[in-house]
Design an enzyme around this catalytic site. Structure first.
Site, mmCIF file in Angstrom:
data_model
loop_
_atom_site.group_PDB
_atom_site.id
_atom_site.type_symbol
_atom_site.label_atom_id
_atom_site.label_comp_id
_atom_site.label_asym_id
_atom_site.label_seq_id
_atom_site.Cartn_x
_atom_site.Cartn_y
_atom_site.Cartn_z
ATOM 1 C CE1 TYR A 139 44.791 91.354 -27.308
ATOM 2 C CE2 TYR A 139 45.462 89.843 -29.035
ATOM 3 C CZ TYR A 139 44.992 91.072 -28.658
ATOM 4 O OH TYR A 139 44.709 92.012 -29.613
ATOM 5 N NE ARG A 182 56.092 88.398 -21.525
ATOM 6 C CZ ARG A 182 55.703 89.642 -21.779
ATOM 7 N NH1 ARG A 182 56.557 90.652 -21.582
ATOM 8 N NH2 ARG A 182 54.489 89.905 -22.195
ATOM 9 C CG ASP A 221 47.485 96.164 -24.458
ATOM 10 O OD1 ASP A 221 47.691 97.092 -25.263
ATOM 11 O OD2 ASP A 221 48.357 95.351 -24.135
ATOM 12 C CD GLU A 222 50.135 100.641 -25.169
ATOM 13 O OE1 GLU A 222 50.729 101.722 -25.051
ATOM 14 O OE2 GLU A 222 50.251 99.907 -26.166
#
Length: 563
Positions: free
Chosen positions: A23, A60, A120-121
């Site tokens: 996203y 992150r 998304d996979e």
DNA sequence: ACGGGTAACACC
DNA sequence: TGGTGTTAC
């Protein structure tokens, strides 16, 4: 003619491709000034800064995590860019991400069977493409190997040396390699190429795992992120799994994984090896038991499905605590919004993919503060799906009311003298499932049909939903521990779970039959190492009505007539 | 009872 | 079946 070893007959090349903080990437493409910045996507900005649902790798580094609040993220990373999920009809609207996911799928499906595993996979079965490459232009014959492929991580290959790329080049090209490794090398080259195409055509980066089955490919795709790929050679499987915390395995991140830790004392996949298939079946049932036994050994016969589109569509919203819906009117309002969105998506699906959904289901979460069973779950209800937003709204409301009657039981309705109903709705969702393709010639008629057209052939699938009564379903106890939840199931399964094989089967080192004709009970008699290799390598055979997990090893083979 | 909104799937 | 729970991202 007898073969002395199974060679790599049956070895597959499976890839799992995972978009990096997807996203976020979608938002960064839309607003390029965000690229390279610590960024997160957040929904419902108002309360404590909203909830994070995707976090860039830059962010992150500061310790920002998914499911933090926007405010918390600001604390640990003051310069973070928070982008809101689009809102329409008063709820989060994920359509831009779904569309971006479709872009990616259309690229990744070019080289082999492709399964959309989530927004998304994807999983890819690159066996054929890899075999073709090996036959026509094997890596050893190719002078220039893609830069991207050279950045692969090869599990088990010395990664500490100074000359990483040269090691990888050598691994990819070496001609003395095991046939399985050569196939994986081809897979790695193909995946590198695909990932470059994705980058060029969409600007999105992704990570990938290349292995002999879905489980290992999925595991590998997460090992080196972002924008990298990881290969799992056959010989590295054991070393990979042995020290791996059990919770890292897909499906073991929840209660089942906890049960393995608490009830069996198993903390790593390696420790699971000590338990016999029978023992695992005894505790977890025949399906899950066998599945666990296989997991411990890196065995997974699941096929890549070959499905580019979702199997269902849903639209939902939560109304936490104080915002709980307390009147039918407010429920109706929100159901209308949800149904509008769902209807819009159904029409797009029809338009773009020529598919219709046949079942409408309503889910709700509710509380009531009367007396005893205030923990009772609000029952889901479904009915045939009629196309047209207003029809869906009408049906959804009826489903809700049927559910509510059942939820409240034949009890009293109002707490006396109070302004509330005694109940509140904290979550609502509608979904459309049982999606099937329609013949292309019937499409056009449909597309012009709308709500007001009573003759629309697609609008009359439903029987009268008013007649839906609150028959069904026995209440369900709330769940705390996994074993508690499944206790009844396990007992039942034991009645049937007689597990296989007598003592004196054939034991030999050569076979004179083809791999896919091997009888499963014969396999059980072979030397353990050979068993594992066989099970691991043999391609799963199609059979109807097999649970995805696979209830026994026999499912990976076609039984032979005489055995 | 803010880890949201969606999905897939096992099991009864 | 339809309905419920689990898991994952």
């Amino acid at each position: 003619m007898p073969v002395s070893r199974p060679e790599s007959l049956g070895a597959r090349v499976i890839a799992h491709v995972d978009m990096d903080c997807f996203y976020v990437q979608v938002e960064q493409r839309k607003q390029p000034h965000l690229s390279g910045q610590p960024t997160a996507v957040v929904q419902y900005n108002s309360w404590k800064g909203g909830g994070l649902i995707a976090v860039s790798y830059e962010a992150r580094k500061y310790g920002v995590k998914r499911s933090m609040r926007g405010d918390e993220a600001k604390q640990v990373c003051p310069q973070i860019q928070l982008v809101k999920v689009p809102v329409s009809r008063g709820k989060a609207d994920l359509c831009i991400y779904r569309n971006a996911g479709s872009e990616v799928v259309s690229i990744l499906s070019r080289k082999g069977r492709c399964e959309r595993a989530s927004i998304d996979e994807v999983y890819l079965d690159l066996t054929d493409a890899s075999e073709a490459m090996l036959a026509e232009t094997p890596p050893e014959s190719v002078e220039i190997i893609d830069e991207e492929a050279l950045k692969s991580h090869i599990l088990g290959l010395n990664e500490d040396g100074s000359n990483l790329k040269e090691n990888v080049r050598e691994w990819l090209r070496r001609s003395e390699a095991d046939h399985r490794d050569k196939l994986l090398a081809c897979g790695a080259l193909i995946v590198a190429e695909l990932r470059m195409q994705v980058l060029k055509e969409t600007e999105f980066t992704c990570s990938a795992g290349i292995a002999h089955n879905k489980m290992l490919a999925k595991l590998a795709s997460g090992m080196n992120k972002p924008a990298q790929q990881t290969v799992v050679p056959f010989v590295s499987v054991k070393g990979l799994l042995e020290p791996l915390p059990i919770k890292k395995m897909k499906q073991l991140g929840g209660k089942l994984g906890s049960s393995l830790q608490i009830d069996l004392g198993v903390n790593t996949v390696g420790e699971l090896l000590q338990f016999s298939e029978e023992k695992l079946q005894e505790r977890y049932g025949i399906n899950t038991g066998t599945w666990l036994w296989n997991v411990a050994r890196g065995i997974c016969g699941e096929e890549v499905e070959g499905r580019l589109l979702p199997k269902s569509h849903g639209s939902g919203k939560t109304f936490p605590g104080p915002r709980a819906l307390k009147t039918i009117a407010s429920v109706e309002h929100w159901l209308n919004e949800l149904c509008e969105e769902l209807s819009e998506r159904l029409h797009s699906d029809l338009d773009q993919n020529k598919r219709i959904a046949r079942t409408l289901t309503l889910h709700a979460r509710a509380f009531k503060f009367s007396d005893t069973d205030s923990h009772k779950k609000f029952p889901s209800k479904s009915c045939p799906l009629r196309y047209g937003a207003t029809k869906i709204q009408e049906d959804a409301l009826n489903l809700f009311q049927a559910g509510l009657r059942e939820y409240l039981g034949s009890h009293r309705i109002k707490t006396q003298g109070s302004q509330h109903n005694g109940w509140g709705i904290t979550g609502l969702s509608v979904s459309a499932s049982k999606i099937v393709a329609i013949p292309s010639d019937t499409c056009e008629a449909m597309q012009s049909a709308d709500d007001k057209d009573p003759n629309c052939s697609f609008s009359n699938q439903a029987q009268d939903v008013q007649e839906i009564s609150a028959l069904s379903s026995p209440g369900f106890q709330s769940t705390s521990s996994y074993s508690e939840l499944h206790e009844a199931d396990v007992r039942k399964e034991n009645l049937f779970g007689t597990s296989t094989l007598g003592q004196n089967g054939p034991r030999r080192d050569t076979w004179d039959y083809k791999i896919d004709e091997i009888d499963p009970s014969v396999v059980n008699e072979l030397p353990p190492e050979i068993q594992e290799e066989l099970r691991y390598l043999v391609r799963p055979q199609k059979r109807a009505n097999i649970p995805k997990r696979g209830s026994s090893i026999a499912h990976y083979f076609l039984p032979t007539k005489n055995s």
